[in-house]
Design a protein around this motif. Structure first.
Motif, PDB file in Angstrom:
ATOM      1  N   GLU A  68       0.865  -0.909   0.287  1.00 42.19           N
ATOM      2  CA  GLU A  68       0.280   0.219   0.234  1.00 42.19           C
ATOM      3  C   GLU A  68       0.191   0.893  -0.057  1.00 42.19           C
ATOM      4  O   GLU A  68       0.531   2.474  -0.777  1.00 42.19           O
ATOM      5  N   ASN A  69       2.690   1.122   0.605  1.00 43.45           N
ATOM      6  CA  ASN A  69       3.126   2.426   1.144  1.00 43.45           C
ATOM      7  C   ASN A  69       3.252   2.334  -0.917  1.00 43.45           C
ATOM      8  O   ASN A  69       3.462   3.630  -1.405  1.00 43.45           O
ATOM      9  N   ALA A  70       3.898   1.340  -1.559  1.00 45.95           N
ATOM     10  CA  ALA A  70       3.710   2.090  -3.066  1.00 45.95           C
ATOM     11  C   ALA A  70       3.023   2.429  -3.396  1.00 45.95           C
ATOM     12  O   ALA A  70       3.230   3.227  -4.385  1.00 45.95           O
ATOM     13  N   SER A  71       1.629   2.114  -3.818  1.00 44.01           N
ATOM     14  CA  SER A  71       0.536   2.331  -3.856  1.00 44.01           C
ATOM     15  C   SER A  71      -0.054   3.990  -3.698  1.00 44.01           C
ATOM     16  O   SER A  71      -0.486   4.404  -4.793  1.00 44.01           O
ATOM     17  N   SER A 102       8.121   5.785  -5.009  1.00 39.72           N
ATOM     18  CA  SER A 102       7.267   3.987  -5.242  1.00 39.72           C
ATOM     19  C   SER A 102       8.098   3.182  -6.052  1.00 39.72           C
ATOM     20  O   SER A 102       7.927   1.963  -5.730  1.00 39.72           O
ATOM     21  N   LEU A 103       8.797   3.542  -7.359  1.00 39.41           N
ATOM     22  CA  LEU A 103       9.484   2.573  -7.659  1.00 39.41           C
ATOM     23  C   LEU A 103      10.423   2.006  -6.671  1.00 39.41           C
ATOM     24  O   LEU A 103      10.848   0.621  -7.515  1.00 39.41           O
ATOM     25  N   SER A 104      10.996   3.182  -5.951  1.00 39.29           N
ATOM     26  CA  SER A 104      12.538   1.884  -4.480  1.00 39.29           C
ATOM     27  C   SER A 104      11.045   1.253  -3.879  1.00 39.29           C
ATOM     28  O   SER A 104      11.863  -0.130  -4.194  1.00 39.29           O
ATOM     29  N   PHE A 105      10.622   1.225  -3.865  1.00 40.51           N
ATOM     30  CA  PHE A 105       9.112   0.047  -2.999  1.00 40.51           C
ATOM     31  C   PHE A 105       8.765  -1.223  -3.905  1.00 40.51           C
ATOM     32  O   PHE A 105       9.161  -2.274  -3.659  1.00 40.51           O
ATOM     33  N   ASN A 123       9.768  -6.620  -4.730  1.00 36.49           N
ATOM     34  CA  ASN A 123       9.528  -7.003  -6.256  1.00 36.49           C
ATOM     35  C   ASN A 123       8.214  -7.293  -6.596  1.00 36.49           C
ATOM     36  O   ASN A 123       7.492  -8.330  -6.986  1.00 36.49           O
ATOM     37  N   LEU A 124       7.627  -6.347  -6.031  1.00 36.89           N
ATOM     38  CA  LEU A 124       5.797  -5.757  -7.132  1.00 36.89           C
ATOM     39  C   LEU A 124       6.276  -5.889  -8.883  1.00 36.89           C
ATOM     40  O   LEU A 124       6.980  -4.579  -9.087  1.00 36.89           O
ATOM     41  N   ASP A 125       6.393  -6.522  -9.429  1.00 37.74           N
ATOM     42  CA  ASP A 125       6.529  -5.853 -10.394  1.00 37.74           C
ATOM     43  C   ASP A 125       5.496  -5.288 -11.641  1.00 37.74           C
ATOM     44  O   ASP A 125       5.813  -4.207 -12.068  1.00 37.74           O
ATOM     45  N   LEU A 126       4.260  -5.945 -11.387  1.00 34.41           N
ATOM     46  CA  LEU A 126       3.537  -5.099 -11.527  1.00 34.41           C
ATOM     47  C   LEU A 126       3.145  -3.722 -11.817  1.00 34.41           C
ATOM     48  O   LEU A 126       3.356  -2.512 -12.398  1.00 34.41           O
ATOM     49  N   LEU A 127       3.435  -3.384 -10.148  1.00 37.10           N
ATOM     50  CA  LEU A 127       2.728  -2.119  -9.827  1.00 37.10           C
ATOM     51  C   LEU A 127       4.316  -1.147 -10.479  1.00 37.10           C
ATOM     52  O   LEU A 127       4.442  -0.077 -10.672  1.00 37.10           O
ATOM     53  N   LYS A 128       5.761  -2.001 -10.218  1.00 29.11           N
ATOM     54  CA  LYS A 128       7.080  -1.126 -10.852  1.00 29.11           C
ATOM     55  C   LYS A 128       6.547  -0.686 -12.202  1.00 29.11           C
ATOM     56  O   LYS A 128       7.137  -0.337 -12.538  1.00 29.11           O
ATOM     57  N   ALA A 129       5.817  -1.497 -12.677  1.00 30.09           N
ATOM     58  CA  ALA A 129       5.925  -1.253 -14.526  1.00 30.09           C
ATOM     59  C   ALA A 129       4.919   0.234 -13.997  1.00 30.09           C
ATOM     60  O   ALA A 129       4.929   0.533 -15.084  1.00 30.09           O
ATOM     61  N   SER A 130       3.814   0.194 -13.694  1.00 29.67           N
ATOM     62  CA  SER A 130       3.315   1.786 -13.170  1.00 29.67           C
ATOM     63  C   SER A 130       3.617   2.405 -12.800  1.00 29.67           C
ATOM     64  O   SER A 130       3.376   3.988 -13.867  1.00 29.67           O
ATOM     65  N   ALA A 131       4.636   2.333 -12.314  1.00 32.61           N
ATOM     66  CA  ALA A 131       5.456   4.047 -11.629  1.00 32.61           C
ATOM     67  C   ALA A 131       6.251   4.127 -13.083  1.00 32.61           C
ATOM     68  O   ALA A 131       6.220   4.925 -12.795  1.00 32.61           O
ATOM     69  N   VAL A 180       8.739  -1.350 -20.110  1.00 34.60           N
ATOM     70  CA  VAL A 180       8.289  -2.186 -18.823  1.00 34.60           C
ATOM     71  C   VAL A 180       7.043  -2.595 -19.823  1.00 34.60           C
ATOM     72  O   VAL A 180       6.333  -3.449 -19.665  1.00 34.60           O
ATOM     73  N   PHE A 181       6.884  -2.184 -21.205  1.00 29.81           N
ATOM     74  CA  PHE A 181       5.939  -2.909 -22.106  1.00 29.81           C
ATOM     75  C   PHE A 181       5.176  -4.449 -22.017  1.00 29.81           C
ATOM     76  O   PHE A 181       4.207  -4.463 -22.217  1.00 29.81           O
ATOM     77  N   PRO A 182       6.555  -5.555 -22.015  1.00 20.90           N
ATOM     78  CA  PRO A 182       6.066  -6.135 -22.434  1.00 20.90           C
ATOM     79  C   PRO A 182       5.452  -6.727 -20.349  1.00 20.90           C
ATOM     80  O   PRO A 182       4.376  -7.832 -20.672  1.00 20.90           O
TER      81      PRO A 182
END
Lengths: 777, 314
Positions: free
Chosen positions: B137-140, B165-168, B173-181, B207-209
């Motif tokens: 939730e912090n990253a979100s 957020s990217l750092s979190f 290992n929040l790959d999908l959230l990282k792609a969103s960030a 992050v496209f794939p």
């Protein structure tokens, strides 16, 4: 005179002169280490260090027809005469992988790696990460058949380690293995393990303009001699012998170009798709090759499980079949299940059951069979948990990654990654995952019921023997009834595991079927019949869908490899089709073009000049005898012709009159190494050889015309400008043996290995000289 | 999820309901609201007696998301209040529900362009998540703060939040959230000027794939639109030679946004398409794209509250 002699040094320091057990027919140096791989006459592969220490020997069991190293030097590709391509580890020679892209003997191999990190079309670098290792433990390996003696399989015994190594292709730079076979097929595979393209030389056509009209031409009766990919992977040069023919407007009409047109030709194929789509192909090949490894794990797991379970069930059925015999012998008309049900119901024990339990089976028999079945059940569970289920899960993950790539149509549609095919494969992987889950439940249930049945039998035997039965394991009467009704003569585990020709359908209860259909509304699988399929059937369907999905890139890339140009070199005497062709020393190499060093790297320009060197057989032209020819600028020519000039140049080198060329090899910094044999007519020094190096870039090249008509042999143009070689003028060294092909030269290591007719190997350092006084010869 | 549900007879009714709820949520994210609401109706009939609260909560979440996408801000606020009531009832027990309610409250304010209020709610939520160590939730929330600043026109303020957020995401290992960030980061760079188009495009292609393979309809559409914007801003990009790339991206985006009825993004996609066709001189296609643009703008400005049958429950 005496002063000159004492100050002379001998080039090419001789390191070793060793006897050989067999004659050598192929030899290649490792591109990274001081290792030499050799193929003997009796088709063994030997690996020697530079100091001639032998590392390993392998015997594939079939005739070896070609050999080459992977560009990083860690693996070796071997072509066999049945068309198999096998990869072996450099450390111990064990088999890493076998490919069956060819159906005929593999004549030559060439493995090329991208020469530099190149950005893609728009100058952007896509950094791709294989995320699998962050979410899953290392990939499961092929399960080993328990009880198998490790020596039985030979090299295959350690094959489970090979998956781990081959799967590390993310550490490799993008490379293409090119293989050509006797039937004229040329195959390309990424990392040597993922087939990505295939062309047949007989189907290649190239346009020429003759008498003002365009004609299509091809080569028939072609036999490939050598293939060489350029370092930027944009071009492939193929040297082959064959007949030049015109392909008319009518499909079947083939017309000979002229008289006596069988000869040696050079073809230039455009393989720029490998460079243009390097990043995309790298990622697809990485995922797809890993998926194929895991598919092999699944296949082997299913096979091993099926075998083990069949063995266990045979033990059970073999023993219990005698009860049927006993029943018949006693003149009764009941089935074994009915007899057991009577026994369970408390009726008096019938004579055949009594005899079966007390004498035929006995307490020891029950315990033995129970142990066998329990052990098999545990083993199957272990295989599922350690091999099958992890493999299916990782396959599902990796196909999910490929699905993401396939939706990037701007990048991946052009290489044939089809979204609907990948979606289909993804669904099949999901179904297989459900099937594995169901199999585990069925297996658990079956093993439990067998155990319960045997516990009950044990108690019955105890009662019949009038022995105390207090310490026996408990059993469930209802489970015994279910066992006798559903499992005594049926084997659901075997049905799920067995590969059968008949379409066996698994029975599904109505409630489950309704739930599966309802789940379609919740995003479940559209194919609601999948639970009726067996586990093996589901695996076969998954395998088929993956094959279809990966066939599309293969087909798409194959269609984009075209023939750009042809260069007829010299005629050859026509030989019967069945006989082997004459061997012609040939070497093809690419050197950096210094005049183009400033060309922007992302532009697909020919940054390398091709050099094609070969021996001209004496029978070809009456006025060209004992000559070597070097041609350069063939690939540039198609680009330069559009600008109105020709880049094609060639030079004829006349070998000294006392010598004949045995083999040749292009070397670093635009040099060529020649291996010569002295003619045997001189009595005092019969059988001597000679090795010579000269600079090919400094030779007096003659520009060759590019006539619009292709029915003209090129070489006669050069006969008036032959350059004559002299032993004393070049860097050369006499060898006190009669030498034979092959000549193994390593450009990266600066060493050469020469083989003598008397079964000897001589290793020279080409970059160092040797004092005459220490000449061991 | 699918294979667990296939063996529902082995699990309890509440576990089965939870599995079905997860499936419906996936359906909404990946296939659109029409199918999700249809599945919700089936689930409501299936679990009449037990697990009522789970189904009700799911209904609230779906309706809120749908209202946000259709631009029905009053309805969204109303649903948000209902969610708040549910959350306050379980004080100190269900942190997930409280976090979700607060997050949606901030997003509703953002959609209404009340940037300062949205930032205040998000900041308060971040303090709570940090206190209770809710890392995902912090990253979100950090990402939401970055989006608030992006939309309010303060790109330089949004960058640190996106990077945090990217750092979190990298740490956990929040790959999908990282792609969103990363996608939000690319948008922020792009809004700082066209000279950053190449940098933004590199971020997106990296992050496209991930987004195309595992992202929902909204995330994929946003990625397509931002990619098209980067190409159009890039001075090295020749529209006449490579327009298929841009048009293909925008077409895929518009197809998927229709499933979501996300009028705001859909109008943006059609606007860009019209611009591209105008440059190319293809007037027929331009008029078609312009008509679609206008349709979505009108739908955005005139929300149709009356004909939504599910809303009549409240």
């Amino acid at each position: 005179m005496e002063t000159d002699e004492s100050s002379r040094v001998i080039p090419f320091q001789l390191q070793f002169d060793k006897p050989l057990a067999s004659q050598i027919k192929i030899a290649e140096w490792n591109p990274e280490k001081d290792l030499l791989a050799m193929v003997t006459d009796d088709s063994k592969i030997l690996l020697h260090r530079f100091n001639w220490q032998r590392l390993w020997t392998i015997t594939p069991g079939r005739c070896i027809t070609s050999l080459c190293w992977r560009p990083d030097g860690k693996a070796i590709a071997v072509g066999l005469d049945d068309g198999t391509l096998s990869l072996h580890d450099v450390e111990n020679g064990k088999l890493l992988r076998s490919l069956k892209s060819h159906c005929a003997a593999i004549i030559c191999l060439n493995w090329e790696e991208e020469s530099q990190l190149i950005t893609d079309d728009f100058g952007h670098t896509s950094k791709y990460e294989d995320r699998t290792s962050r979410f899953f433990p290392p990939a499961p390996r092929v399960p080993r058949m328990p009880g198998l003696v490790s020596g039985d399989n030979g090299f295959m015994d350690d094959s489970e380690d090979s998956f781990q190594e081959l799967s590390n292709s993310s550490h490799q730079r993008f490379n293409i293995l090119c293989s050509a076979d006797k039937d004229g097929n040329i195959c390309f595979s990424i990392f040597g393990i993922f087939p990505i393209g295939k062309v047949n030389i007989h189907n290649l056509t190239f346009p020429t303009f003759c008498d003002g009209s365009e004609m299509s031409n091809g080569v028939s009766n072609a036999l490939i001699h050598k293939v060489a990919l350029s370092k930027d992977l944009c071009r492939l040069i193929v040297t082959c012998s064959g007949d030049l023919v015109k392909v008319g407007d009518d499909l079947g009409e083939i017309q000979m170009v002229g008289n006596n047109e069988h000869g040696l030709h050079c073809l230039a194929l455009n393989t720029a798709i490998f460079w243009n789509r390097k990043n995309e192909l790298h990622q697809v090949a990485q995922q797809a090759s890993n998926i194929e490894d895991l598919t092999e794990v699944v296949r082997t797991s299913l096979s091993v499980m099926c075998r083990q379970w069949s063995d266990a069930m045979n033990t059970f059925q073999e023993k219990f079949r005698s009860l049927s015999t006993l029943i018949i012998n006693h003149g009764l008309d009941s089935s074994p299940q009915e007899e057991f049900l009577s026994l369970l119901g408390g009726a008096r024990t019938s004579p055949p059951v009594h005899q079966f339990l007390v004498n035929t089976l006995g307490e020891v028999g029950v315990k033995r069979i129970s142990k066998v079945l329990s052990g098999a059940g545990k083993e199957l569970q272990r295989i599922v948990l350690d091999h099958l289920q992890p493999a299916v899960e990782v396959i599902g993950f990796r196909i999910g990654e490929l699905r993401g790539l396939s939706r990037w149509r701007a990048r991946y549609h052009g290489i044939g990654l089809d979204e609907s095919l990948i979606n289909n494969a993804t669904e099949k992987a999901g179904m297989l995952l459900v099937q594995v889950e169901r199999f585990m439940r069925v297996l658990s249930s079956v093993v439990q019921q067998y155990s319960n049945f045997f516990n009950w039998l044990l108690k019955c035997i105890k009662l019949l023997m009038s022995e105390p039965s207090d310490q026996l394991l408990p059993y469930n009467s209802e489970l015994v009834i279910v066992f006798l009704k559903f499992l005594y003569e049926q084997d659901p585990v075997k049905q799920l595991l067995e590969v059968s020709e008949t379409e066996y359908e698994v029975e599904i209860d109505l409630e489950t079927m309704q739930r599966v259909r309802e789940l379609v509304q919740f995003g479940g699988f559209a194919d609601t019949e999948y639970l009726r399929r067996t586990l093996v059937k589901e695996f076969q369907l998954m395998e088929l869908s993956f094959k279809e999905a990966f066939e599309m890139p293969f087909t798409t890339i194959s269609r984009k490899i075209l023939c750009e140009d042809i260069l007829p070199l010299f005629p050859l005497p026509s030989l019967p089709k069945s006989s082997s062709s004459m061997w012609i020393p040939t070497s093809v190499s690419y050197y950096e073009d210094p005049s183009r060093a400033s060309v922007p790297p992302y532009s697909c320009q020919n940054q390398f000049i091709d050099y094609i060197s070969f021996q001209v057989p004496d029978e070809c032209f009456s006025d060209i005898v004992n000559c070597i020819c070097i041609v350069r600028g063939f690939m540039h020519d198609s680009d330069c012709l559009k600008k109105g000039y020709s880049s094609l140049e060639a030079v004829l080198l006349c070998v000294p009159v006392d010598y004949q060329c045995v083999d040749l090899s292009l070397y670093k910094d635009s040099q060529i190494v020649l291996l010569l044999n002295k003619a045997t007519n001189t009595s005092e020094s019969a059988g001597d050889g000679c090795m010579m190096i000269l600079q090919v870039s400094d030779l007096p090249y003659v520009s060759m015309s590019r006539s619009a008509c292709i029915d003209v042999w090129r070489l006669p143009e050069l006969k008036d400008s032959v350059a004559y070689l002299n032993i004393g003028d070049e860097k050369s060294r006499t060898i006190r043996h009669s030498v034979i092909a092959p000549l193994a030269v390593s450009a990266s290591r600066g060493v050469a290995c020469v083989f003598a007719a008397t079964k000897r190997a001589l290793v020279y350092i080409l970059e160092e000289d040797e004092d005459e006084v220490s000449d061991v010869e | 999820l699918v294979h667990a549900t296939c063996f529902a007879d082995a699990s309890s009714s509440s576990d089965a309901a939870l599995a079905y709820v997860k499936l419906i949520q996936h359906l909404a994210v990946f296939k659109g609201y029409k199918e999700a609401f249809f599945a919700l109706k089936i689930a409501e009939e299936k679990f009449l007696s037990v697990s009522k609260s789970q189904i009700l909560l799911l209904k609230l979440l779906l309706l809120h998301e749908h209202a946000l996408h259709r631009g029905q801000l009053k309805l969204a606020q109303k649903l948000c209040d209902e969610l708040g009531v549910l959350a306050s009832r379980v004080t100190r027990v269900d942190m997930e529900l409280k976090t979700e309610a607060s997050l949606r409250h901030a997003r509703t304010l953002l959609a209404a362009n009340q940037f300062r209020e949205a930032a205040a709610v998000a900041h308060s939520l971040f303090c709570m998540c940090y206190k209770y160590n809710l890392q995902v939730e912090n990253a979100s929330v950090l990402l939401l703060l970055a989006e608030i600043h992006k939309k309010s026109g303060n790109a330089h303020l949004g960058l640190p939040y996106a990077l945090a957020s990217l750092s979190f995401c990298l740490s956990f290992n929040l790959d999908l959230l990282k792609a969103s960030a990363t996608l939000t980061l690319a948008e922020l760079w792009l809004s700082l000027g066209s000279s950053h188009a190449t940098r933004a495009l590199n971020l997106i292609h990296g992050v496209f794939p991930m987004i195309l393979g595992h992202g929902g309809l909204e995330l994929r559409s946003r990625a397509y639109i931002v990619e098209a914007k980067c190409y159009l801003c890039d001075s090295n990009f020749n529209v006449f030679e490579n327009y298929e790339i841009v048009v293909d991206s925008l077409s895929q985006a518009s197809e998927e946004l229709q499933l979501l009825e996300f009028h705001e993004l859909a109008s943006e996609a059609f606007y860009l398409m019209a611009m591209v066709y105008d440059k190319l001189g293809q007037l027929e296609e331009r008029e078609e794209a312009a008509a679609s643009f206008q349709k979505h703008i009108l739908a955005l400005r005139n929300p149709q509250d009356e004909d939504d049958p599910l809303v009549s429950v409240f």
